[in-house]
Motif scaffolding. Sequence first.
Motif, PDB file in Angstrom:
ATOM      1  N   ASP A  12       0.885  -1.102  -0.080  1.00 48.60           N
ATOM      2  CA  ASP A  12       0.121  -0.038   0.059  1.00 48.60           C
ATOM      3  C   ASP A  12       0.925   1.132   0.066  1.00 48.60           C
ATOM      4  OD1 ASP A  12      -1.924   2.042   0.458  1.00 48.60           O
ATOM      5  OD2 ASP A  12      -2.703   1.145   2.275  1.00 48.60           O
ATOM      6  N   LEU A  13       1.011   2.020  -1.151  1.00 48.20           N
ATOM      7  CA  LEU A  13       1.886   3.136  -1.277  1.00 48.20           C
ATOM      8  C   LEU A  13       1.435   4.352  -0.243  1.00 48.20           C
ATOM      9  CD1 LEU A  13       2.910   1.280  -3.650  1.00 48.20           C
ATOM     10  CD2 LEU A  13       2.920   3.375  -5.067  1.00 48.20           C
ATOM     11  N   GLN A  14       0.209   4.358   0.006  1.00 50.32           N
ATOM     12  CA  GLN A  14      -0.381   5.541   0.885  1.00 50.32           C
ATOM     13  C   GLN A  14      -0.090   6.774  -0.125  1.00 50.32           C
ATOM     14  OE1 GLN A  14      -1.890   5.739   4.350  1.00 50.32           O
ATOM     15  NE2 GLN A  14      -2.270   3.703   3.485  1.00 50.32           N
ATOM     16  N   SER A  15       0.574   7.729   0.501  1.00 51.36           N
ATOM     17  CA  SER A  15       0.740   9.036  -0.127  1.00 51.36           C
ATOM     18  C   SER A  15       1.773   9.228  -1.315  1.00 51.36           C
ATOM     19  CB  SER A  15       0.903  10.115   0.746  1.00 51.36           C
ATOM     20  OG  SER A  15      -0.221  10.536   1.203  1.00 51.36           O
ATOM     21  N   VAL A  16       2.500   7.938  -1.389  1.00 52.33           N
ATOM     22  CA  VAL A  16       3.163   8.030  -2.622  1.00 52.33           C
ATOM     23  C   VAL A  16       2.328   8.005  -3.987  1.00 52.33           C
ATOM     24  CG1 VAL A  16       4.812   6.415  -3.914  1.00 52.33           C
ATOM     25  CG2 VAL A  16       5.372   6.544  -1.465  1.00 52.33           C
ATOM     26  N   THR A  17       1.153   7.625  -3.686  1.00 50.53           N
ATOM     27  CA  THR A  17       0.048   7.652  -5.062  1.00 50.53           C
ATOM     28  C   THR A  17      -0.070   8.973  -5.268  1.00 50.53           C
ATOM     29  OG1 THR A  17      -0.913   5.752  -3.692  1.00 50.53           O
ATOM     30  CG2 THR A  17      -2.129   7.138  -5.530  1.00 50.53           C
ATOM     31  N   LYS A  18       0.224  10.083  -4.593  1.00 47.64           N
ATOM     32  CA  LYS A  18       0.115  11.487  -4.980  1.00 47.64           C
ATOM     33  C   LYS A  18       1.345  11.761  -5.772  1.00 47.64           C
ATOM     34  CE  LYS A  18      -1.766  13.235  -0.578  1.00 47.64           C
ATOM     35  NZ  LYS A  18      -2.027  12.047   0.166  1.00 47.64           N
ATOM     36  N   SER A  19       2.580  11.471  -5.589  1.00 45.97           N
ATOM     37  CA  SER A  19       3.612  11.651  -6.476  1.00 45.97           C
ATOM     38  C   SER A  19       3.452  10.775  -7.600  1.00 45.97           C
ATOM     39  CB  SER A  19       4.974  11.224  -5.894  1.00 45.97           C
ATOM     40  OG  SER A  19       5.120  11.946  -4.777  1.00 45.97           O
ATOM     41  N   VAL A  20       2.660   9.725  -7.636  1.00 41.08           N
ATOM     42  CA  VAL A  20       2.508   9.063  -9.187  1.00 41.08           C
ATOM     43  C   VAL A  20       1.482   9.780  -9.804  1.00 41.08           C
ATOM     44  CG1 VAL A  20       1.436   7.107 -10.181  1.00 41.08           C
ATOM     45  CG2 VAL A  20       3.110   6.731  -8.111  1.00 41.08           C
ATOM     46  N   GLY A  21       0.481  10.409  -9.003  1.00 45.91           N
ATOM     47  CA  GLY A  21      -0.656  11.403  -9.692  1.00 45.91           C
ATOM     48  C   GLY A  21      -0.051  12.562 -10.368  1.00 45.91           C
ATOM     49  N   SER A  22       1.124  13.056  -9.886  1.00 40.78           N
ATOM     50  CA  SER A  22       1.701  14.113 -10.551  1.00 40.78           C
ATOM     51  C   SER A  22       2.430  13.792 -11.818  1.00 40.78           C
ATOM     52  CB  SER A  22       3.193  14.459  -9.716  1.00 40.78           C
ATOM     53  OG  SER A  22       3.825  15.800 -10.150  1.00 40.78           O
ATOM     54  N   LEU A  23       2.950  12.562 -11.988  1.00 42.09           N
ATOM     55  CA  LEU A  23       3.393  12.008 -13.293  1.00 42.09           C
ATOM     56  C   LEU A  23       2.170  11.958 -14.057  1.00 42.09           C
ATOM     57  CD1 LEU A  23       5.822   9.361 -12.044  1.00 42.09           C
ATOM     58  CD2 LEU A  23       6.529  11.645 -12.816  1.00 42.09           C
ATOM     59  N   LEU A  24       1.237  11.493 -13.830  1.00 39.34           N
ATOM     60  CA  LEU A  24      -0.159  11.546 -14.589  1.00 39.34           C
ATOM     61  C   LEU A  24      -0.731  12.775 -15.176  1.00 39.34           C
ATOM     62  CD1 LEU A  24      -1.854   8.510 -12.696  1.00 39.34           C
ATOM     63  CD2 LEU A  24      -0.484   8.345 -14.773  1.00 39.34           C
ATOM     64  N   THR A  25      -0.569  13.720 -14.128  1.00 38.38           N
ATOM     65  CA  THR A  25      -0.991  15.190 -14.579  1.00 38.38           C
ATOM     66  C   THR A  25      -0.005  15.671 -15.671  1.00 38.38           C
ATOM     67  OG1 THR A  25      -1.761  15.542 -12.186  1.00 38.38           O
ATOM     68  CG2 THR A  25      -1.467  17.434 -13.653  1.00 38.38           C
ATOM     69  N   GLY A  26       1.252  15.301 -15.497  1.00 39.78           N
ATOM     70  CA  GLY A  26       2.150  15.627 -16.621  1.00 39.78           C
ATOM     71  C   GLY A  26       1.938  15.227 -18.003  1.00 39.78           C
ATOM     72  N   VAL A  27       1.498  13.854 -17.906  1.00 36.73           N
ATOM     73  CA  VAL A  27       1.155  13.279 -19.201  1.00 36.73           C
ATOM     74  C   VAL A  27      -0.008  13.916 -19.765  1.00 36.73           C
ATOM     75  CG1 VAL A  27       0.415  11.081 -20.367  1.00 36.73           C
ATOM     76  CG2 VAL A  27       2.068  11.074 -18.480  1.00 36.73           C
ATOM     77  N   TRP A  62      14.895  13.915  -4.650  1.00 36.38           N
ATOM     78  CA  TRP A  62      13.468  14.042  -4.607  1.00 36.38           C
ATOM     79  C   TRP A  62      12.893  12.936  -3.765  1.00 36.38           C
ATOM     80  CZ3 TRP A  62      14.753  14.216 -10.275  1.00 36.38           C
ATOM     81  CH2 TRP A  62      15.572  15.133 -10.606  1.00 36.38           C
ATOM     82  N   TYR A  63      11.732  13.110  -3.071  1.00 34.93           N
ATOM     83  CA  TYR A  63      11.057  11.879  -2.463  1.00 34.93           C
ATOM     84  C   TYR A  63       9.421  11.978  -2.567  1.00 34.93           C
ATOM     85  CZ  TYR A  63      15.188  11.464   0.845  1.00 34.93           C
ATOM     86  OH  TYR A  63      16.507  11.192   1.606  1.00 34.93           O
ATOM     87  N   ALA A  64       9.116  10.770  -3.094  1.00 38.40           N
ATOM     88  CA  ALA A  64       7.710  10.170  -2.810  1.00 38.40           C
ATOM     89  C   ALA A  64       7.553   9.527  -1.521  1.00 38.40           C
ATOM     90  CB  ALA A  64       7.297   9.514  -4.064  1.00 38.40           C
ATOM     91  N   THR A  65       6.592  10.113  -0.882  1.00 38.83           N
ATOM     92  CA  THR A  65       6.751   9.430   0.504  1.00 38.83           C
ATOM     93  C   THR A  65       5.138   9.151   1.002  1.00 38.83           C
ATOM     94  OG1 THR A  65       6.124  11.663   1.932  1.00 38.83           O
ATOM     95  CG2 THR A  65       8.370  11.258   1.261  1.00 38.83           C
ATOM     96  N   GLY A  66       5.075   8.218   1.859  1.00 41.37           N
ATOM     97  CA  GLY A  66       3.668   7.682   2.313  1.00 41.37           C
ATOM     98  C   GLY A  66       3.716   7.321   3.702  1.00 41.37           C
ATOM     99  N   TYR A  67       2.369   7.537   4.465  1.00 41.92           N
ATOM    100  CA  TYR A  67       2.319   7.057   5.776  1.00 41.92           C
ATOM    101  C   TYR A  67       2.710   5.574   6.049  1.00 41.92           C
ATOM    102  CZ  TYR A  67      -0.106   5.634  10.090  1.00 41.92           C
ATOM    103  OH  TYR A  67      -0.475   5.378  11.261  1.00 41.92           O
ATOM    104  N   GLY A  68       3.426   5.327   7.178  1.00 38.71           N
ATOM    105  CA  GLY A  68       4.011   4.206   7.341  1.00 38.71           C
ATOM    106  C   GLY A  68       5.520   3.787   6.991  1.00 38.71           C
ATOM    107  N   GLY A  69       5.995   4.668   6.280  1.00 37.68           N
ATOM    108  CA  GLY A  69       7.403   4.696   5.926  1.00 37.68           C
ATOM    109  C   GLY A  69       7.553   4.118   4.479  1.00 37.68           C
ATOM    110  N   GLN A  70       6.587   4.823   3.538  1.00 41.64           N
ATOM    111  CA  GLN A  70       6.862   4.416   2.092  1.00 41.64           C
ATOM    112  C   GLN A  70       7.777   5.302   1.425  1.00 41.64           C
ATOM    113  OE1 GLN A  70       5.174   1.437   2.507  1.00 41.64           O
ATOM    114  NE2 GLN A  70       4.097   2.287   4.262  1.00 41.64           N
ATOM    115  N   TYR A  71       8.708   4.936   0.461  1.00 47.51           N
ATOM    116  CA  TYR A  71       9.442   5.974  -0.009  1.00 47.51           C
ATOM    117  C   TYR A  71      10.000   5.343  -1.559  1.00 47.51           C
ATOM    118  CZ  TYR A  71      10.249   8.039   4.652  1.00 47.51           C
ATOM    119  OH  TYR A  71      10.073   8.488   5.892  1.00 47.51           O
TER     120      TYR A  71
END
Length: 327
Positions: free
Chosen positions: A62-77, A278-287
């Motif tokens: 479960d990536l938690q908020s790392v998902t947000k950083s993936v979302g930034s990539l999708l926004t860029g596309v 640069w870091y994509a981070t998520g709750y619980g220590g997802q990096y």
Amino acid sequence: MVTGHDLPTTTPTEAGLDPGWLNSAVVTIRERFPHVTSLLVARDGHLAFEQYFGIQQDDPQDLQSVTKSVGSLLTGVAVQHGVLSVDRPVLEQWPEAVTLTRDPRWQRVTVGHLLTMTSGLPSEITDPVYDEAWFHDADPLRFTLGQTLSTEPGQAFHYSNAGVHLLGALVSHRVGQPLEEFAQEVLFTPLGIPSRTWMADPQGRVWGSGSLHLTPREMLRMGQVVLQEGRWHSRSVVSAAWIQQMTRPRVKGYAFMEGMPDYGWLWWLAGSGETPGWYATGYGGQYIAVFPALRLVVVMTGQVCDHPNHRSVIVDLTRQVAAADLS
């Protein structure tokens, strides 16, 4: 199991990493950070170290908020496809949503504000009552757009899950397909990532702010794409211009969250005195952590619960690599 899309492997020594330090890091994790579930290190496009703690290599996390950083990539596309603009107001690009707003300041909220969490929405991190109300609403998107903004758009950083969920819904609206289908088509399939669990809100929209699941090796591929300025093998997946813009310091974030004061477009920037990265981070220590000058990508995952922060392992690793490069 190694697949055709996994990074080729090498030894730590061949990658310029100290095997002794890495072995010590594993001991430190087991003794001080028992909630860590994986540590992967890639250098020069090769997987040089891989260790799992209580999970298997192919277990999606479960990536938690790392998902947000993936979302930034999708926004860029989406921007690259010409269907979305960072500088235009959200409601200009989604006129149907105007009727859901009451605060006239929503007319001035841009995609850029959502990317930097400066829309004026309150923060779920500092307001648990608001967090509970938003997350459990029958229609979290309607709930979000109905909010009175707490500050003027662009004025202040408020870490906002609701704002990023809105961004994901906007991307979906502009590309004309569910966000998970768009992600699969333009990002996951090119990286050899199969359809994965991505939890959805009560209206069936996947959470743009979290809950995407990927394996640690798939996370590593994501970081490698960012390191390679949007390229995977011979294909441009995300434009280099977007990666450069995404990883610029844009606003001061909540330093108490990760000890990193600067925020870009849904990516954190390493703090003062640390190796630039640069870091994509998520709750619980997802990096997913990317360090261009060291040609290094590091992935760590952890159990999704409160426990001591283990980002220090990544910081210490980068210092060790940087020192070895200078010797």
